[in-house]
Design a protein around this motif. Sequence first.
Motif, mmCIF file in Angstrom:
data_model
loop_
_atom_site.group_PDB
_atom_site.id
_atom_site.type_symbol
_atom_site.label_atom_id
_atom_site.label_comp_id
_atom_site.label_asym_id
_atom_site.label_seq_id
_atom_site.Cartn_x
_atom_site.Cartn_y
_atom_site.Cartn_z
ATOM 1 N N PRO A 1 17.933 47.108 26.186
ATOM 2 C CA PRO A 1 18.919 47.878 26.967
ATOM 3 C C PRO A 1 18.664 47.781 28.470
ATOM 4 O O PRO A 1 19.609 47.662 29.257
ATOM 5 C CB PRO A 1 18.703 49.327 26.492
ATOM 6 N N TYR A 2 17.378 47.785 28.878
ATOM 7 C CA TYR A 2 17.056 47.708 30.307
ATOM 8 C C TYR A 2 17.533 46.362 30.876
ATOM 9 O O TYR A 2 18.145 46.297 31.942
ATOM 10 C CB TYR A 2 15.540 47.862 30.497
ATOM 11 N N ILE A 3 17.275 45.287 30.116
ATOM 12 C CA ILE A 3 17.639 43.951 30.613
ATOM 13 C C ILE A 3 19.157 43.834 30.742
ATOM 14 O O ILE A 3 19.685 43.387 31.769
ATOM 15 C CB ILE A 3 17.057 42.854 29.675
ATOM 16 N N ILE A 4 19.874 44.312 29.716
ATOM 17 C CA ILE A 4 21.346 44.228 29.760
ATOM 18 C C ILE A 4 21.862 45.021 30.970
ATOM 19 O O ILE A 4 22.698 44.535 31.744
ATOM 20 C CB ILE A 4 21.954 44.735 28.432
ATOM 21 N N ARG A 5 21.335 46.238 31.150
ATOM 22 C CA ARG A 5 21.768 47.094 32.269
ATOM 23 C C ARG A 5 21.503 46.425 33.615
ATOM 24 O O ARG A 5 22.356 46.389 34.493
ATOM 25 C CB ARG A 5 20.964 48.405 32.213
ATOM 26 N N THR A 6 20.320 45.832 33.763
ATOM 27 C CA THR A 6 19.945 45.232 35.056
ATOM 28 C C THR A 6 20.838 44.027 35.371
ATOM 29 O O THR A 6 21.297 43.854 36.501
ATOM 30 C CB THR A 6 18.463 44.768 35.019
ATOM 31 N N TRP A 7 21.110 43.194 34.353
ATOM 32 C CA TRP A 7 21.939 42.004 34.594
ATOM 33 C C TRP A 7 23.376 42.407 34.894
ATOM 34 O O TRP A 7 24.009 41.841 35.793
ATOM 35 C CB TRP A 7 21.871 41.038 33.390
ATOM 36 N N LEU A 8 23.892 43.415 34.164
ATOM 37 C CA LEU A 8 25.277 43.852 34.436
ATOM 38 C C LEU A 8 25.379 44.410 35.854
ATOM 39 O O LEU A 8 26.315 44.108 36.595
ATOM 40 C CB LEU A 8 25.711 44.911 33.421
ATOM 41 N N ALA A 9 24.359 45.204 36.270
ATOM 42 C CA ALA A 9 24.381 45.781 37.622
ATOM 43 C C ALA A 9 24.363 44.665 38.660
ATOM 44 O O ALA A 9 25.065 44.733 39.679
ATOM 45 C CB ALA A 9 23.185 46.709 37.807
ATOM 46 N N ALA A 10 23.590 43.605 38.405
ATOM 47 C CA ALA A 10 23.516 42.487 39.363
ATOM 48 C C ALA A 10 24.867 41.768 39.430
ATOM 49 O O ALA A 10 25.389 41.464 40.512
ATOM 50 C CB ALA A 10 22.412 41.525 38.950
ATOM 51 N N ILE A 11 25.465 41.538 38.256
ATOM 52 C CA ILE A 11 26.747 40.790 38.209
ATOM 53 C C ILE A 11 27.850 41.545 38.954
ATOM 54 O O ILE A 11 28.658 40.949 39.664
ATOM 55 C CB ILE A 11 27.139 40.513 36.730
ATOM 56 N N PHE A 12 27.843 42.872 38.847
ATOM 57 C CA PHE A 12 28.920 43.654 39.477
ATOM 58 C C PHE A 12 28.543 44.177 40.872
ATOM 59 O O PHE A 12 29.305 44.935 41.458
ATOM 60 C CB PHE A 12 29.345 44.798 38.553
ATOM 61 N N SER A 13 27.398 43.754 41.405
ATOM 62 C CA SER A 13 27.023 44.274 42.737
ATOM 63 C C SER A 13 27.643 43.403 43.834
ATOM 64 O O SER A 13 28.047 42.268 43.589
ATOM 65 C CB SER A 13 25.508 44.323 42.882
ATOM 66 N N LYS A 14 27.656 43.965 45.078
ATOM 67 C CA LYS A 14 28.243 43.233 46.208
ATOM 68 C C LYS A 14 27.422 41.983 46.544
ATOM 69 O O LYS A 14 27.966 40.934 46.825
ATOM 70 C CB LYS A 14 28.317 44.159 47.429
ATOM 71 N N ASP A 15 26.094 42.132 46.533
ATOM 72 C CA ASP A 15 25.258 40.959 46.836
ATOM 73 C C ASP A 15 24.789 40.287 45.533
ATOM 74 O O ASP A 15 23.594 40.093 45.282
ATOM 75 C CB ASP A 15 24.064 41.340 47.731
ATOM 76 N N ARG A 16 25.835 39.951 44.713
ATOM 77 C CA ARG A 16 25.575 39.400 43.384
ATOM 78 C C ARG A 16 24.625 38.192 43.411
ATOM 79 O O ARG A 16 23.668 38.129 42.663
ATOM 80 C CB ARG A 16 26.924 38.987 42.769
ATOM 81 N N GLU A 17 24.919 37.252 44.345
ATOM 82 C CA GLU A 17 24.151 35.999 44.337
ATOM 83 C C GLU A 17 22.664 36.247 44.536
ATOM 84 O O GLU A 17 21.818 35.734 43.804
ATOM 85 C CB GLU A 17 24.648 35.103 45.464
#
Length: 324
Positions: free
Chosen positions: A298-314
Amino acid sequence: MKTPLEEKHLSDSDNSLKQVARVDGTKLNPETFAKQYRKDGIPVVITGLLDSLNNWDLDFLRDKLGNQEFPVRFNGWDRYKKEKNAWNNIGSGVESRTLSFNEYADLLSSKEAHKNDIYLGRCALRKTPLADTPELEEADAKLGLKMPGTSPNLWVCPGSHITPLHYDPLDGTLIQIHGEKRIVLFAPSQTYNLYPLSLFNYLKHGLKLRANYSQVYPENPDFVKFPKFKKALSYRYEVILKQGEILFIPAGWWHEVTSLGDGVVCSINRFWHVLPLTRAATSWNKWRLHLGALMTAPYIIRTWLAAIFSKDREQKLRHLIQRL
Ligand SMILES: O=C(O)CCC(=O)C(=O)O
């Protein structure tokens, strides 16, 4: 319950301070090391195999590793005022910054590393000029160590750094290269008297706060919170590991490592797959960590989703990929 195997070869003379046996490595061969220590998972200090190794002091390390970059852990001392289950990270989960070896050496020379407990811990020696040090390879061969789980890792720090009480799921060899370390060990049978961090931490913190760490400060225990720790004290072993000595730490054995003195302390360690396989298969401490790894999902899924939808995604995704 202490198993007879855990106690084999370990001195029983003083119940409060048991010493791990020291053996002359020149008299060992792969068969005797496997039979006397590896088969049953018995810690031992091996002497005499690294007498011809260079002294890896700070000048030597600067010369060999100067511009090489390493992730350096910024621990800070404040964490030690809190209970460990209130920490956000521990060990290799601690926030790190990439520094060249020379930059870290400057922090050691200025005592900044000492003031803020900054550790060049568990850094792969792969791709550095020290990767293929023949004396280290010869020592591994003499003990018949095969099937490495990692490449050799470098650990450099000021005296007084403490790597908190934990166990590893693989066998380890800790090689003292410069300065001295005190290692306090507890047998695997003591796991629940040492109050390991809960597996549920993986849900919140992923691998940053792992359940192979104990909540107890073994040198300053809180017996009110951790009353069973009193029982574990009868199974406490201690080693002062001196320059040129190798400590075999079998999988599942708890250990806290304190760097001694005022100067720079340097070690190499390496992890090895557990042999014989029956010892690996019957180690609850090992299975516990496999279970923990599953609980990071769950932590990994949450962290990757947060990165994908963040402003500084790259930038965030690049950081996550680097951590992999
Ligand atoms: O030397 C240290 O600080 C930690 C080493 C360690 O935990 C290990 O070799 O397993």
